[in-house]
Design a protein around this motif. Structure first.
Motif, PDB file in Angstrom:
ATOM      1  N   SER A  72       0.833  -1.203   0.000  1.00  0.00           N
ATOM      2  CA  SER A  72       0.000   0.000   0.000  1.00  0.00           C
ATOM      3  C   SER A  72       0.870   1.257   0.000  1.00  0.00           C
ATOM      4  CB  SER A  72      -0.978  -0.009   1.173  1.00  0.00           C
ATOM      5  OG  SER A  72      -0.288  -0.110   2.377  1.00  0.00           O
ATOM      6  N   ALA A  73       2.058   1.154   0.606  1.00  0.00           N
ATOM      7  CA  ALA A  73       2.954   2.314   0.609  1.00  0.00           C
ATOM      8  C   ALA A  73       3.461   2.613  -0.797  1.00  0.00           C
ATOM      9  CB  ALA A  73       4.123   2.063   1.554  1.00  0.00           C
ATOM     10  N   GLU A  74       3.847   1.562  -1.524  1.00  0.00           N
ATOM     11  CA  GLU A  74       4.321   1.755  -2.897  1.00  0.00           C
ATOM     12  C   GLU A  74       3.207   2.316  -3.777  1.00  0.00           C
ATOM     13  OE1 GLU A  74       7.493  -1.865  -3.595  1.00  0.00           O
ATOM     14  OE2 GLU A  74       5.382  -2.332  -3.516  1.00  0.00           O
ATOM     15  N   GLN A  75       1.997   1.804  -3.535  1.00  0.00           N
ATOM     16  CA  GLN A  75       0.860   2.240  -4.327  1.00  0.00           C
ATOM     17  C   GLN A  75       0.603   3.735  -4.154  1.00  0.00           C
ATOM     18  OE1 GLN A  75      -3.078   0.909  -2.978  1.00  0.00           O
ATOM     19  NE2 GLN A  75      -3.357   0.111  -5.043  1.00  0.00           N
ATOM     20  N   ILE A  76       0.616   4.168  -2.909  1.00  0.00           N
ATOM     21  CA  ILE A  76       0.372   5.582  -2.633  1.00  0.00           C
ATOM     22  C   ILE A  76       1.442   6.436  -3.294  1.00  0.00           C
ATOM     23  CG2 ILE A  76       0.380   7.301  -0.776  1.00  0.00           C
ATOM     24  CD1 ILE A  76      -0.837   4.984   0.971  1.00  0.00           C
ATOM     25  N   GLU A  77       2.693   5.972  -3.195  1.00  0.00           N
ATOM     26  CA  GLU A  77       3.811   6.718  -3.757  1.00  0.00           C
ATOM     27  C   GLU A  77       3.682   6.815  -5.284  1.00  0.00           C
ATOM     28  OE1 GLU A  77       5.784   8.252  -1.899  1.00  0.00           O
ATOM     29  OE2 GLU A  77       7.176   9.019  -3.426  1.00  0.00           O
ATOM     30  N   ARG A  94       1.000   6.572  -7.133  1.00  0.00           N
ATOM     31  CA  ARG A  94      -0.129   7.434  -7.503  1.00  0.00           C
ATOM     32  C   ARG A  94       0.244   8.896  -7.373  1.00  0.00           C
ATOM     33  NH1 ARG A  94      -4.999   4.194  -4.429  1.00  0.00           N
ATOM     34  NH2 ARG A  94      -5.134   2.483  -5.922  1.00  0.00           N
ATOM     35  N   LYS A  95       0.921   9.191  -6.291  1.00  0.00           N
ATOM     36  CA  LYS A  95       1.287  10.572  -6.019  1.00  0.00           C
ATOM     37  C   LYS A  95       2.270  11.089  -7.064  1.00  0.00           C
ATOM     38  CE  LYS A  95       3.304  12.143  -2.091  1.00  0.00           C
ATOM     39  NZ  LYS A  95       3.590  12.164  -0.641  1.00  0.00           N
ATOM     40  N   ARG A 150      -8.570   0.643  -9.167  1.00  0.00           N
ATOM     41  CA  ARG A 150      -9.222   1.545  -8.229  1.00  0.00           C
ATOM     42  C   ARG A 150     -10.627   1.054  -7.879  1.00  0.00           C
ATOM     43  NH1 ARG A 150      -7.859   6.771  -7.047  1.00  0.00           N
ATOM     44  NH2 ARG A 150      -9.268   6.233  -5.361  1.00  0.00           N
ATOM     45  N   THR A 151     -11.002   1.261  -6.634  1.00  0.00           N
ATOM     46  CA  THR A 151     -12.391   1.069  -6.234  1.00  0.00           C
ATOM     47  C   THR A 151     -12.771   2.297  -5.418  1.00  0.00           C
ATOM     48  OG1 THR A 151     -11.810   0.003  -4.158  1.00  0.00           O
ATOM     49  CG2 THR A 151     -12.115  -1.434  -6.052  1.00  0.00           C
ATOM     50  N   PHE A 204     -14.061  11.410  -7.354  1.00  0.00           N
ATOM     51  CA  PHE A 204     -12.943  10.981  -6.512  1.00  0.00           C
ATOM     52  C   PHE A 204     -12.009  10.004  -7.210  1.00  0.00           C
ATOM     53  CE2 PHE A 204     -15.770  12.853  -3.462  1.00  0.00           C
ATOM     54  CZ  PHE A 204     -14.896  13.532  -2.640  1.00  0.00           C
ATOM     55  N   LEU A 228      -9.270  15.842  -8.255  1.00  0.00           N
ATOM     56  CA  LEU A 228      -9.616  15.232  -6.972  1.00  0.00           C
ATOM     57  C   LEU A 228      -9.116  13.800  -6.806  1.00  0.00           C
ATOM     58  CD1 LEU A 228     -13.267  16.540  -6.524  1.00  0.00           C
ATOM     59  CD2 LEU A 228     -11.252  17.199  -5.218  1.00  0.00           C
ATOM     60  N   SER A 229      -8.725  13.154  -7.893  1.00  0.00           N
ATOM     61  CA  SER A 229      -8.307  11.760  -7.793  1.00  0.00           C
ATOM     62  C   SER A 229      -6.967  11.656  -7.094  1.00  0.00           C
ATOM     63  CB  SER A 229      -8.207  11.139  -9.177  1.00  0.00           C
ATOM     64  OG  SER A 229      -7.657   9.847  -9.084  1.00  0.00           O
ATOM     65  N   GLN A 230      -6.818  10.572  -6.345  1.00  0.00           N
ATOM     66  CA  GLN A 230      -5.545  10.293  -5.697  1.00  0.00           C
ATOM     67  C   GLN A 230      -4.477  10.016  -6.764  1.00  0.00           C
ATOM     68  OE1 GLN A 230      -5.630   6.768  -3.239  1.00  0.00           O
ATOM     69  NE2 GLN A 230      -4.976   7.936  -1.463  1.00  0.00           N
ATOM     70  N   ARG A 247      -2.358  11.001  -9.537  1.00  0.00           N
ATOM     71  CA  ARG A 247      -1.894  12.230 -10.159  1.00  0.00           C
ATOM     72  C   ARG A 247      -1.331  11.909 -11.535  1.00  0.00           C
ATOM     73  NH1 ARG A 247      -4.868  14.881  -7.651  1.00  0.00           N
ATOM     74  NH2 ARG A 247      -3.817  16.784  -8.289  1.00  0.00           N
ATOM     75  N   LEU A 277       0.723   7.822   4.253  1.00  0.00           N
ATOM     76  CA  LEU A 277       0.030   6.590   4.625  1.00  0.00           C
ATOM     77  C   LEU A 277      -1.098   6.856   5.601  1.00  0.00           C
ATOM     78  CD1 LEU A 277       2.995   4.132   4.870  1.00  0.00           C
ATOM     79  CD2 LEU A 277       0.952   3.800   3.511  1.00  0.00           C
ATOM     80  N   VAL A 288      -8.211  13.094  -1.494  1.00  0.00           N
ATOM     81  CA  VAL A 288      -6.853  13.584  -1.651  1.00  0.00           C
ATOM     82  C   VAL A 288      -6.615  14.722  -0.676  1.00  0.00           C
ATOM     83  CG1 VAL A 288      -5.220  14.603  -3.252  1.00  0.00           C
ATOM     84  CG2 VAL A 288      -6.884  12.964  -4.052  1.00  0.00           C
TER      85      VAL A 288
END
Lengths: 528, 334
Positions: free
Chosen positions: A408-413, A415-416, A425-426, A437, A443-445, A447, B49, B62
């Motif tokens: 989940s950490a890699e995923q967030i990174e 996306r950012k 995505r769900t 969203f 607004l989407s996570q 980027r 996180l 976001v």
């Protein structure tokens, strides 16, 4: 006279069946149930972005509720409500006699305090998801003991539905005064049908019913206290152990079964209750700034190169619906787009041929020396078979897909940083605001998508449009654009399968299956 | 004269212990520092996180950069890494390991809740491992004939090759789900402790058996054994009193190392058996990159390791008089 054994057995089974159906008509109050969770909620307060709301759900009530079948908004703690000024002002009239489990009374002032605190927490970054429902918030004021007015700077058309979301549940004054870490570790105080009685971190949470509960949502099937006296939510991280504990009777239901578990589970006589998240259909979001994916024909080819029916039949034994639109079929804003999502490899090949992507010796298409390859990002091993199948399907039309399993950490990174091509995505929310969203580049996570001002403006307008017909119109247009332009590849609905023991009745999942409701659930007496 | 010798060796012993203690502190400090570095090199950062606990059907909205900044400053994560390191180290030295970022509890509280359960598990599994491992090694080594010996000696490598989680799942399937003799879940007294302890004990017993049987065979082939035989000492007595004594030093070293293995094995075992404990806590903390909690647990594990090995070092001289004299010469026992 000797009956063959089979006759006895059949007669026995018949008696059992008839008892079961007789019991099914008369719910029994009392008893206990243990529900298996895949993970222990790291924080028991949903408001502070809690990934596992199963505990929170049982102890709180909301101002309004949503009918899971029709999407209609119905009374709950508020018995009446009005929307004025094109969605800028919401007035809620609270019902009488509601108390929190610590004895404090529900008043208009308490509701106002809830919203004001949430807005503040949102600004401080401690409740961003819950506070995102309050976009444009101006004030929450108690005009008398039972009336609260919530005002927005700009129209917030999704707010009516948002008050049914658990992030906007109404909490007791004692909880509002509590330190945020304590709300996480000790849980919140609400007016819901159950009360937290014991927390063993990483092991279990024991909930006891409130004997004086009498203000349930009109969605509930009975009045008064919950049937179950005790509800235990127990964390069992290992999947096969959840199945084993269920089959051996240590737990009576669990979240959630994979298709592989079903034969074992069903052999024990259990029922499978399925619940579909009302929201965005699970989608591979497309990064339109990627060189290959910036080409419209490539995106459109991807859209029809995926065989959604094969995925749900092959991997979910048909228990889960394929995506037939941008939103799930049980979503109030659902638009049937099955025509555009039908498997059509010939069309995919034709689109790619015409766009100049020609097949090489290895069967993979290329243009100007560049191979047509895409990376599929996802987190969670349970989803992997879906993407493996998609990989094979794309391969057939000459698209090379690589699977990237992420933490989940890699995923967030990723996306950012905009470092993604196709991302799983769900998003569950039973209002058309859900679209923004995931699909709004603002607004989407995720980027890094190429700016699409028109669609972004449309998605923004949905949030501010108070006229429901116009709002539906805007949402329909947005959904058409998303699918036809291939901005996302909707794959399947987000459906959870919860096995429930024979002795358990009245268990239901809402349009957010991640938070089961146990209020109407009851168990056979012999089970106790 | 005799008194003087004792005093000197007492003084040397104290110096020896002090040195080992300093060693232990160094190990713990290194663990703290390396874990801090590693956590910084991991993808994403704890603030992101915290802001996007994106599991289940929801997902998160976001965060704006203001929201991000507010949260970062709340946890002191906006300060330069070196400053954060210094601050955390100073606090840790004073016994404050900070606050878990997810659960809203202090790290000390969380460890305090979980540690007793893991200690119970570790103690029982070590006891089981010692009994099974030593018995196996003794019987195998004592038997002179081929078949049984070969079978017994083949057991340790086989059981070491089997993954712990598989052993756990098989035990659960048989004893909890089929025979229903013990509960499969949670921390419910002794009956729920047996199977996880056994799961952890099997690979540990294998290691002990292997080391001990090798040591026994080595010791058995030494000249003093022939000497004892010649003096007419019964074989059983030679084995239990002399050979075992000589073979136990390497086995003891292995026991010290096994404690570390058991802690590592607790991650898998506690997950399979849904038990509360340090292993589960660590797994969850790593999952969500809860930096203070991960660091606290790494420090704890390093401390446990250091302490156990210190104890082992202190037991050596009691078993072997040569090491007792060696301490005087300033050499490390291990």
């Amino acid at each position: 006279m000797h009956f063959p054994f089979k006759v006895y057995a059949a007669a026995g089974a018949f008696t059992l069946l008839s008892t079961a159906s007789a019991l099914a008509q008369t719910p029994v109050s009392g008893g206990q149930l243990t529900y298996g969770l895949a993970s222990f909620p790291p924080c028991l307060d949903r408001v502070q972005s809690n990934p596992n709301p199963a505990v929170f759900q049982q102890v709180v009530d909301n101002l309004l509720d949503q009918d899971p079948q029709t999407g209609k908004i119905v009374p709950y703690l508020a018995e009446k409500w009005e929307v004025a000024d094109d969605g800028r002002t919401y007035t809620f009239h609270l019902r009488d006699g509601v108390t929190f489990s610590n004895g404090e009374a529900l008043t208009a002032q308490v509701v106002a305090d809830n919203f004001n605190l949430l807005w503040k927490m949102g600004k401080e970054g401690t409740a961003i998801t819950a506070a995102s429902f309050l976009t444009g918030f101006k004030s929450a004021t108690a005009t008398d003991a039972k009336t609260v007015v919530i005002a927005f700077e700009q129209p917030n058309a999704g707010f009516e539905q948002a008050t049914t979301e658990k992030g906007l549940a109404i909490l007791a004054p004692e909880t509002l005064k509590a330190a945020l870490p304590d709300r996480c570790s000790k849980g919140v105080i609400g007016s819901g049908p159950f009360v937290i009685s014991d927390i063993q971190y990483n092991e279990s949470v024991i909930l006891k019913r409130r004997e004086d509960y009498k203000w349930g949502s009109v969605n509930f099937k009975h009045e008064g206290p919950a049937y179950l006296e005790t509800l235990t939510l127990r964390s069992i991280p290992e999947r096969s152990v959840r199945v084993g504990s269920f089959v051996s009777g240590e737990i009576q239901a669990f979240f959630d079964a994979s298709t592989d578990d079903l034969p074992n589970v069903e052999a024990s006589g259990a029922a499978i209750v399925s619940g579909t998240s009302s929201g965005i259909a699970g989608v591979l979001l497309v990064n339109t700034s990627d060189p290959a994916l910036s080409e419209r024909p490539v995106r459109q080819a991807l859209q029809v190169a995926v065989n959604r029916q094969e995925i749900v039949d092959g991997l979910f034994a048909g228990r889960i619906k394929p995506a037939t639109g941008t939103l799930s079929t049980n979503h109030p804003g659902y638009l049937d787009q099955s025509k555009d999502l039908t498997f059509d490899p010939a069309r995919a090949e034709k689109l790619l041929d015409e766009a100049g992507w020609t097949k090489g010796a290895d069967g993979i298409r290329a243009k100007d020396g560049k191979k047509l390859s895409v990376k599929i990002n996802y987190a969670g091993a349970s989803e992997q078979p879906i993407f493996e199948l998609i990989q094979q399907q794309l391969r057939k039309v000459g698209i090379d897909a690589t699977l990237v399993a992420q933490s989940s950490a890699e995923q967030i990174e990723a996306r950012k940083a905009g470092n993604w091509q196709l991302d799983w995505r769900t998003w569950g929310r039973a209002d058309v605001d859900a679209l923004a969203f995931v699909y709004s580049t603002v607004l989407s996570q995720n980027r890094g998508m190429t700016a699409r001002p028109e669609l972004d403006a449309k998605l923004k307008a949905i949030a501010g449009e108070a006229d429901s017909a116009k709002r539906k119109q805007l949402a329909d247009e947005a959904q058409k654009e998303i699918v036809e332009e291939g901005l996302g590849l909707p794959i399947r609905e987000v459906t959870l399968l919860v096995p429930v023991a024979e002795t358990v009745h009245g268990f239901g999942l809402t349009n957010d299956p991640f938070r089961p409701v146990f209020y109407d659930t009851w168990v056979d007496q012999q089970n106790n | 004269m005799i008194i003087l010798v004792i005093q000197v060796s007492w003084y040397r012993m104290a110096f020896y212990i002090l040195r080992r203690l300093l060693n232990a502190v160094l190990v713990i400090w290194a663990a703290f520092t390396i874990s801090f570095l590693l956590l910084y090199l991991l993808p994403s950062d704890p603030v992101s996180l915290m802001l996007s606990s994106d599991t289940g059907g929801g997902g998160s909205a976001v965060a704006t950069s203001e929201q991000y900044a507010m949260l970062a400053s709340r946890y002191g994560l906006d300060r330069p890494p070196l400053e954060q390191y210094g601050y955390l180290l100073a606090k840790a030295a004073a016994g404050d390991l900070g606050m878990s970022m997810q659960s809203g509890k202090t790290v000390i509280t969380q460890i305090g809740e979980a540690l007793p359960e893991t200690l119970k598990l570790a103690a029982l599994s070590l006891a089981i491992a010692l009994v099974i491992g030593s018995t196996l090694a003794l019987v195998a080594s004592y038997r002179q004939d081929g078949y049984l010996r070969a079978i017994l000696l083949a057991l340790p490598p086989i059981s070491m090759a089997v993954p712990t989680f598989w052993i756990g799942l098989v035990l659960l399937q048989i004893f909890a789900f089929e025979l229903r003799l013990v509960p499969s879940l949670g921390n419910r007294g002794f009956s729920s402790l047996i199977m996880p302890a056994l799961t952890l004990a099997i690979p540990a017993a294998a290691t002990i058996a292997q080391t001990l049987s090798k040591g026994l065979d080595d010791a058995a082939s030494q000249p003093f054994v022939r000497m004892l035989r010649a003096k007419g000492v019964p074989r059983r007595t030679i084995y239990l009193r002399h050979i075992l004594h000589n073979a136990s030093i390497p086995a003891l070293t292995v026991v010290g190392l096994l404690v570390g293995n058991i802690f590592a094995g607790a991650v898998v075992t506690e997950t399979v058996f849904s038990r509360v404990g340090i292993g589960r806590l660590l797994q969850n903390a790593v999952d969500v990159q809860d930096i203070p909690l991960v660091q606290g647990l790494v420090v704890l594990t390093a401390a446990a390791y250091a302490i156990v090995n210190l104890l082992v070092d202190l037991i050596y001289p009691l078993i072997d008089p040569r090491i007792r004299r060696g301490v005087g010469a300033g050499g490390d026992a291990a």
